[in-house]
Design an enzyme around this catalytic site. Structure first.
Site, short mmCIF file in Angstrom:
data_model
loop_
_atom_site.label_atom_id
_atom_site.label_comp_id
_atom_site.label_asym_id
_atom_site.label_seq_id
_atom_site.Cartn_x
_atom_site.Cartn_y
_atom_site.Cartn_z
N GLU A 17 0.78 -1.14 0.06
CA GLU A 17 -0.09 -0.01 -0.03
C GLU A 17 0.75 1.25 0.02
OE1 GLU A 17 -3.53 2.19 2.78
OE2 GLU A 17 -2.66 0.09 3.22
N HIS A 54 8.27 7.97 -18.95
CA HIS A 54 7.91 6.98 -18.33
C HIS A 54 7.81 5.77 -19.36
CE1 HIS A 54 5.59 9.47 -15.19
NE2 HIS A 54 7.07 9.21 -14.82
N GLU A 68 5.92 3.50 -20.23
CA GLU A 68 4.50 3.51 -20.88
C GLU A 68 4.57 4.53 -22.15
OE1 GLU A 68 2.78 3.46 -16.63
OE2 GLU A 68 4.58 4.60 -17.74
N CYS A 124 0.67 7.30 -14.71
CA CYS A 124 0.32 8.57 -14.36
C CYS A 124 -0.65 9.18 -15.15
CB CYS A 124 1.53 9.45 -14.34
SG CYS A 124 2.26 9.72 -16.04
N CYS A 183 0.62 9.62 -19.16
CA CYS A 183 0.91 8.52 -19.81
C CYS A 183 -0.72 7.76 -19.86
CB CYS A 183 1.59 7.35 -18.96
SG CYS A 183 3.24 7.91 -18.71
#
Length: 222
Positions: free
Chosen positions: A59, A95, A97, A125, A128
């Site tokens: 988490e 990134h 992606e 994000c 992306c």
């Protein structure tokens, strides 16, 4: 995990955790100015130590400031071709992606069909996510399924809106189950040379954390 209200840290996509805000902001600024040029790392298999840390579906994601993206591309034409590999981004300038669409699959031939599956350490994000949405809307012959270990900034309204747009564009977004982590371990993680492949060892709370994120994603995409 139902009682946990706080969102996962934003560390995994280039935002370091800082317990002391004032001190942390100063350190963060210095670190960003000193970062070397952006680099994308590609390959077929990633080191086991990276997988165990970066893909862990915790988490709180302190220190996880990279995105690891493992991909499978099934190209269907006269003959079907399957390719796979992984991308790892360095720092916050771009990134993984984005790099996938810029370098691995920069163009989708209209005569072919592409079924692409990503196994990513965290969800994309906003920037992306918008790129994914745009790419899917432009290329109707592209099908994309994204399996994510953690949700990134999921409580932010802008992030939730971006994920919904991805869904409306046809992207299938899923939380990785323990079996998915095992699949990545078997197919994308380096094994020691000369040794038999080691079995995947689930970490503590892997199932509970999967259920936690699955519940949050369902609330966002309902």
């Amino acid at each position: 995990m139902a009682e946990k209200q706080e969102e996962p840290s934003n560390a995994q996509n280039g935002e370091p955790d800082n317990a002391e805000e004032g001190e942390g902001k100063k350190k963060k600024k210095v670190k960003r100015e000193d970062l070397p040029p952006f680099e994308i790392v590609t390959g077929e298999r990633l080191p086991a130590i990276f997988f165990k840390f970066q893909f862990r579906n915790v988490e709180y994601s302190s220190g996880r400031n990279k995105t690891f993206l493992c991909y499978v591309i099934e190209t269907q034409g006269k003959e079907s071709v399957t390719s796979r590999g992984y991308l790892e981004d360095e720092h916050a300038a771009a990134h993984a992606e984005m790099a996938f669409f810029n370098t691995i699959l920069p163009k989708c031939e209209s005569s072919l069909r592409y079924n692409v599956t990503w196994y990513v350490s965290s969800s994309p994000c906003v920037t992306c996510a918008d790129r994914i949405t745009e790419t899917l809307r432009k290329n109707k012959n592209l099908r994309l399924t994204i399996m994510v270990g953690r949700l990134f900034m999921w409580e932010e309204p802008e992030m939730q809106a971006a994920l919904k747009k991805m869904k409306s564009a046809g992207c299938k977004l899923r939380i990785m189950k323990p079996q998915d982590f095992e699949y990545v371990w078997q197919n994308f993680v380096e094994q020691e040379e000369g040794e038999e492949a080691k079995a995947f060892v689930p970490w503590e709370d892997i199932q509970e954390n999967f259920q936690y994120y699955e519940e949050k994603l369902a609330e966002i995409l309902h």
